[in-house]
Structures are given as C-alpha cells and as structure tokens.
Design an enzyme around this catalytic site. Structure first.
Site, mmCIF file in Angstrom:
data_model
loop_
_atom_site.group_PDB
_atom_site.id
_atom_site.type_symbol
_atom_site.label_atom_id
_atom_site.label_comp_id
_atom_site.label_asym_id
_atom_site.label_seq_id
_atom_site.Cartn_x
_atom_site.Cartn_y
_atom_site.Cartn_z
ATOM 1 N N ASP A 52 24.282 -5.675 2.892
ATOM 2 C CA ASP A 52 24.675 -7.065 2.645
ATOM 3 C C ASP A 52 23.647 -7.638 1.674
ATOM 4 O O ASP A 52 22.583 -8.111 2.077
ATOM 5 C CB ASP A 52 24.694 -7.853 3.957
ATOM 6 C CG ASP A 52 24.871 -9.345 3.729
ATOM 7 O OD1 ASP A 52 25.189 -9.757 2.589
ATOM 8 O OD2 ASP A 52 24.664 -10.126 4.683
ATOM 9 N N GLU A 135 -4.446 3.640 -9.547
ATOM 10 C CA GLU A 135 -5.531 3.571 -8.576
ATOM 11 C C GLU A 135 -5.212 2.416 -7.625
ATOM 12 O O GLU A 135 -5.206 1.266 -8.037
ATOM 13 C CB GLU A 135 -6.871 3.319 -9.271
ATOM 14 C CG GLU A 135 -7.242 4.372 -10.308
ATOM 15 C CD GLU A 135 -8.494 3.982 -11.083
ATOM 16 O OE1 GLU A 135 -9.127 2.946 -10.735
ATOM 17 O OE2 GLU A 135 -8.844 4.690 -12.040
ATOM 18 N N GLU A 137 -5.910 -0.142 -4.811
ATOM 19 C CA GLU A 137 -6.979 -0.815 -4.085
ATOM 20 C C GLU A 137 -6.381 -1.782 -3.064
ATOM 21 O O GLU A 137 -5.320 -2.379 -3.309
ATOM 22 C CB GLU A 137 -7.906 -1.558 -5.044
ATOM 23 C CG GLU A 137 -8.635 -0.642 -6.010
ATOM 24 C CD GLU A 137 -9.536 -1.376 -6.984
ATOM 25 O OE1 GLU A 137 -10.201 -0.704 -7.787
ATOM 26 O OE2 GLU A 137 -9.575 -2.628 -6.948
ATOM 27 N N GLU A 220 -14.540 0.515 -2.038
ATOM 28 C CA GLU A 220 -14.700 -0.162 -3.325
ATOM 29 C C GLU A 220 -15.840 -1.182 -3.257
ATOM 30 O O GLU A 220 -16.519 -1.324 -2.247
ATOM 31 C CB GLU A 220 -13.390 -0.812 -3.772
ATOM 32 C CG GLU A 220 -12.708 -0.105 -4.938
ATOM 33 C CD GLU A 220 -13.543 -0.060 -6.210
ATOM 34 O OE1 GLU A 220 -14.488 -0.868 -6.354
ATOM 35 O OE2 GLU A 220 -13.256 0.779 -7.080
ATOM 36 N N GLU A 228 -10.109 2.199 -1.893
ATOM 37 C CA GLU A 228 -9.364 2.695 -3.053
ATOM 38 C C GLU A 228 -8.899 4.107 -2.784
ATOM 39 O O GLU A 228 -9.645 4.950 -2.267
ATOM 40 C CB GLU A 228 -10.217 2.666 -4.320
ATOM 41 C CG GLU A 228 -9.477 3.202 -5.542
ATOM 42 C CD GLU A 228 -10.238 3.035 -6.842
ATOM 43 O OE1 GLU A 228 -10.234 3.989 -7.658
ATOM 44 O OE2 GLU A 228 -10.844 1.960 -7.047
ATOM 45 N N HIS A 277 -5.365 -0.325 -11.381
ATOM 46 C CA HIS A 277 -5.531 0.251 -12.719
ATOM 47 C C HIS A 277 -4.529 1.384 -12.882
ATOM 48 O O HIS A 277 -4.417 2.252 -12.016
ATOM 49 C CB HIS A 277 -6.948 0.786 -12.900
ATOM 50 C CG HIS A 277 -8.006 -0.246 -12.674
ATOM 51 N ND1 HIS A 277 -9.265 0.064 -12.203
ATOM 52 C CD2 HIS A 277 -7.994 -1.591 -12.851
ATOM 53 C CE1 HIS A 277 -9.990 -1.036 -12.102
ATOM 54 N NE2 HIS A 277 -9.230 -2.057 -12.480
ATOM 55 N N ARG A 349 -14.949 -0.856 -19.477
ATOM 56 C CA ARG A 349 -14.263 -1.465 -18.349
ATOM 57 C C ARG A 349 -14.142 -2.979 -18.464
ATOM 58 O O ARG A 349 -13.596 -3.613 -17.576
ATOM 59 C CB ARG A 349 -14.964 -1.066 -17.043
ATOM 60 C CG ARG A 349 -14.687 0.368 -16.620
ATOM 61 C CD ARG A 349 -15.458 0.768 -15.373
ATOM 62 N NE ARG A 349 -14.970 2.010 -14.795
ATOM 63 C CZ ARG A 349 -15.292 3.231 -15.221
ATOM 64 N NH1 ARG A 349 -16.128 3.354 -16.241
ATOM 65 N NH2 ARG A 349 -14.800 4.309 -14.632
ATOM 66 N N GLU A 369 -5.856 3.780 -19.781
ATOM 67 C CA GLU A 369 -5.891 3.106 -18.482
ATOM 68 C C GLU A 369 -5.690 1.612 -18.716
ATOM 69 O O GLU A 369 -6.506 0.972 -19.383
ATOM 70 C CB GLU A 369 -7.234 3.345 -17.792
ATOM 71 C CG GLU A 369 -7.397 2.571 -16.480
ATOM 72 C CD GLU A 369 -8.838 2.554 -15.987
ATOM 73 O OE1 GLU A 369 -9.076 2.006 -14.884
ATOM 74 O OE2 GLU A 369 -9.731 3.058 -16.692
ATOM 75 N N ARG A 371 -5.941 -1.879 -17.241
ATOM 76 C CA ARG A 371 -6.755 -2.381 -16.143
ATOM 77 C C ARG A 371 -6.295 -3.750 -15.620
ATOM 78 O O ARG A 371 -6.916 -4.311 -14.719
ATOM 79 C CB ARG A 371 -8.211 -2.466 -16.592
ATOM 80 C CG ARG A 371 -8.800 -1.108 -16.893
ATOM 81 C CD ARG A 371 -10.238 -1.196 -17.375
ATOM 82 N NE ARG A 371 -11.110 -1.829 -16.404
ATOM 83 C CZ ARG A 371 -11.632 -1.216 -15.341
ATOM 84 N NH1 ARG A 371 -11.339 0.039 -15.101
ATOM 85 N NH2 ARG A 371 -12.443 -1.868 -14.525
#
Length: 480
Positions: A52, A135, A137, A220, A228, A277, A349, A369, A371
C-alpha cells in the site's frame, strides 16, 4: 543465487520466514514477512501484491496506492538468529513496480531503481562498471533521553531538552578508566574503547550472514562511542544493498545490548561528527579508467579529472542528497575535519575530494574519495547522484583546476578566490535551493516528479526545524 537456489536453501536450512526488504525515498528500511511455505515461484516472476504505497512517505496517493514488490533472488541472505534463537529467517531485497512488472513499469520513486538507471548511463561514457567503498561512521550510546518526550521535542510544546549517556563520555561520573575527552577518540585501545567487541560482532555477522567483506573497524575521533566500519569495495547496486544491511545490523545489535545506535551526523556539541566518505572508481572491463601512470601529479587520468570536475561543479546541489538533514549542516563547519570548500587535493583531508596517495603505480586502488556525505543519506540516491554528476563532468569536459595541497581551512578569502574555491551550503534550505536551480544533470534518471516530491518534503522539514525553539535559544535569549 537464482530462484531455484532460493527455494533449495529455504528447504535445506529450514527457513521459517522470508522478509522482503525495500527502502523509501529517504533510504529508511521497510519490510514485510511471509512464512516460507506461503512463498511461491510466482511471487518472484510476478511480484508480491503486498504494498500500500500511500502508507509510505513520499510514495503514492491513497487513490492510486496498489504497487508490487518484486524480489531480487540474488539478494537472498539468511539473517542472524532471532532473539531466542528458535527461528531461522532470511531476507530478500525487492524492486518496486507499478501495476505490472515490465521494466517500463519500474516505479520512478524506487531508490534502487534510480541506482539501476544511473548505472546504465556508464555505457555512454565507454565504461562498464563502477566500484564504491563507503566508510560508515555512527555513534553508539548507552542511552539518549529526550525531555519531556520525542514528540514534544520536535514541537517544543512547553520546552524540551535531551541528554546523552555513555561510559566513554567525559561528562559521566565514575568512568575514569573509560572516559575519552572531546576529539581524543581516534584508535584508542581497551578499556577506553568500550565498543571493540561490539564492532567485531557486527563485522562477523556482516560477513557470515550477508557475505559483506570488511576492510577495517575502529573507534573514531569523537568521544562517547563514535565508530567506523569500512567495507571492501563492490559494484554500485550491491554496495548500496550492503550499506542498508550494515545500518540495520548496527541498529539491531545495539538494541539487543540495550544501547542506541545513531547515524545522526552531529549529536555532540564541540566534537567531530559522523561522515560517510565515499570512495569511487570507474572501470572499463579490467581497466581502471581513473588511472594514468604517466600523470606526474596524482596518476589520475583525464577522465578521472573530468569526473572530479563534474562533482565539484554540482557539489552544492548534491548536498541536498548527500547531506539531507538539518543536522547535516552542523557537521559541515570548519574545525572538525569536515569539508566546507569545493576543491580537490591529493591526500588532503581538508578538501571536498581527496585522491588517496598511499601508494604509487597501483592501478587497482586508484580512486577518488568524496568527503562531503554523511550517513543519513539514502545510499542509492547518493551513489546515483555522484555518478551522474561525474559523468556530466566527463561529457562536458569540466576542468576541476589544479589540486590544492594547502590546509583549505586556513586559506584567506583572497586565496580562496585566487584558487576559485567555492563554499558548500550552510543549511538544508541552501542545499535544496541549489538543487532547485541545478537539477538538469539528474532529471533524466531521477525524473522531475521524484525530485519535486523529495524537495517538497525536505523543504517542509526545514521549515519545521526553523520555527522550533531550542534549549540553546531559550537559554541565550530569555533575558534579551
């Protein structure tokens, strides 16, 4: 596994119930269970007349609500044991269809279907598949107490507040041996890391029951149980299915230990928040299309650079999908290892996109990556949107500029202008406004109908948040 394999396993393993899983447009998991004796081959061919859709947020109106769940036999997995270990259950992930099950009737608001459609766009760029490695977390608390109740808190009738309990928190009494201070939670050992065994149990279950391979698990940076889990890369839809399974197992295992797991990005003031990430690479058969051994800077191919350019070009609009909650923007602030600037770098980073540089001359591991995302994102939509943005970059040959190797947080406004570094939105409304003005790269796959419904619900969510007084405001402004 095919349909015959499903029924053979059900018989051999004495499976009592089959759970049929699907997600709504925000990635929340839903299920319906059937006794195994009630499931037939016809259910796989024609689907289950069990949905539904008017009762699922963001799906159908009440006058057109009958829809079909079509099980994907390749996703059959035996689930971890029930509470008392007396019943064996299995699950299958379903695709959602309109009133019949031809490919053309795939429901345009089915997140898994959107991932499938996005994946088909790869051939236009001369690619065969993509690999993804998020990754994940999250926090695991002993308790979250909301006063006077969760309903009252979201409406603030008569005031509201909350408290977080954790054996690892520096504000808890009598936990000297396990207390972790703000921003000091990266890779601690026992006894400070009170969740090591919990994470290992999760990893064991993911591999044993779901076939999900884990690259690593660890505590982490934040205090109070920030965890993580890194998954070994896999193809697009399989990885999205895996993330749904991971989040479910984390929540169930936490509940069974009388704890609460949350994928909310920023539950603790002044500490690091939870991200997701997302590593990604492009492939043509066995050739990594992102790899160029002759590139002196990052060994990143021209196609890889264009892909980066596309994501950066659409980064503000992407935030509405990759960071879909009001709380998401309490994470995207300077000083907490979260990106706030639209640029890319090698091993940097502080940039939105990082090209990992652990090794050179490694074609298999060449990837980017992203982030920015957090774990409240619908993983199916996140992957699809990132892929479409990157493919748009390849199609339009969007140059991402030179990689930034400085700490972007410390750059002056003048330097940012010199490097042509833009900023990500600072609120959910800002992200939705950006998507509203830049949705063309998504519409062919997501459809305007889907995007309009998604944004309508999210705008209402922001408005409700914007007009709700908080304990912080009451404390700050009562005497103003």
């Amino acid at each position: 596994m095919d349909v015959n394999g499903v029924f053979k396993t059900i018989e051999e393993e004495n499976i009592s119930f089959l759970d049929f899983w699907f997600v709504d447009i925000f990635g929340e998991l839903h299920r319906v269970g059937m006794p195994s004796y009630a499931v037939s081959e016809e259910n796989f061919e024609n689907g289950l007349e069990k949905l539904d859709a008017s009762s699922i947020v963001g799906f159908k109106a009440v006058n057109r609500s009958d829809m079909i769940l079509k099980p994907d036999p390749s996703t059959f997995r035996i689930l971890p044991p029930d509470y008392d270990n007396h019943r064996k259950n299995a699950r299958i992930i379903c695709d959602i269809y309109e009133g019949n099950t031809t490919e053309s009737s795939r429901y345009n608001r089915d997140s898994r279907g959107i991932t499938h459609k996005a994946n088909q766009k790869l051939t236009e760029a001369g690619l065969t598949h993509t690999n993804w490695g998020p990754e994940v977390e999250f926090f695991v608390f002993d308790a979250i107490n909301v006063y006077p109740s969760p309903y009252a808190a979201t409406h603030s009738y008569g005031g509201s507040g909350y408290s977080i309990e954790s054996k690892e928190s520096p504000w808890s009494k009598g936990n000297i041996s396990t207390a972790i201070d703000i921003k000091e939670g990266y890779y601690p050992s026992q006894p400070k890391d009170t969740l090591e065994t919990f994470r290992k149990d999760i990893c064991d279950d993911l591999y044993q029951y779901f076939g999900i391979k884990i690259e690593a698990e660890h505590h982490e940076v934040a205090t109070s149980g920030q965890c993580e889990i890194n998954l070994v890369y896999d193809e697009m839809t399989k990885m999205a299915d895996n993330i749904v399974s991971v989040k479910n197992v984390v929540r169930v295992k936490a509940r069974r230990r009388n704890k609460v797991a949350t994928f909310m990005p920023k539950p603790i003031y002044g500490d690091n928040a939870s991200a997701m990430h997302t590593h990604q690479s492009l492939w043509n058969g066995k050739t990594n299309a992102m790899y160029d051994p002759d590139d002196d800077i990052a060994q990143l191919s021209q196609i890889g650079r264009y892909y980066v350019g596309g994501i950066l070009e659409h980064a503000q609009a992407l935030c509405a999908i990759t960071n879909p909650t009001t709380n998401s923007y309490k994470r995207l602030v300077p000083g907490f290892e979260a990106p706030v600037n639209m640029c890319w770098g090698m091993g940097n980073r502080s940039a939105a996109i990082r090209v990992p540089m652990y090794y050179r001359n490694q074609e298999k591991s060449k990837r980017i990556e992203y982030r920015v995302p957090d774990p409240t994102a619908n993983i199916y939509l996140l992957e699809a949107a990132l892929l479409l943005a990157g493919l748009d970059g390849i199609k339009r040959k969007i140059d991402p500029g030179s990689p930034v190797e400085e700490n972007v947080y410390r750059l002056s406004p003048e330097k940012k202008r010199e490097y042509k570094i833009g900023s990500l939105p600072v609120s959910l409304k800002g992200a939705l406004d950006a998507l509203k003005s830049d949705m063309g790269f998504l519409e062919e796959v997501f459809t305007k109908d889907f995007l309009d419904k998604y944004m309508d619900i999210k705008y209402k969510e922001y408005v409700a948040f914007a007009q709700t007084p908080t304990a912080w405001e009451v404390s700050m402004y009562t005497d103003a």
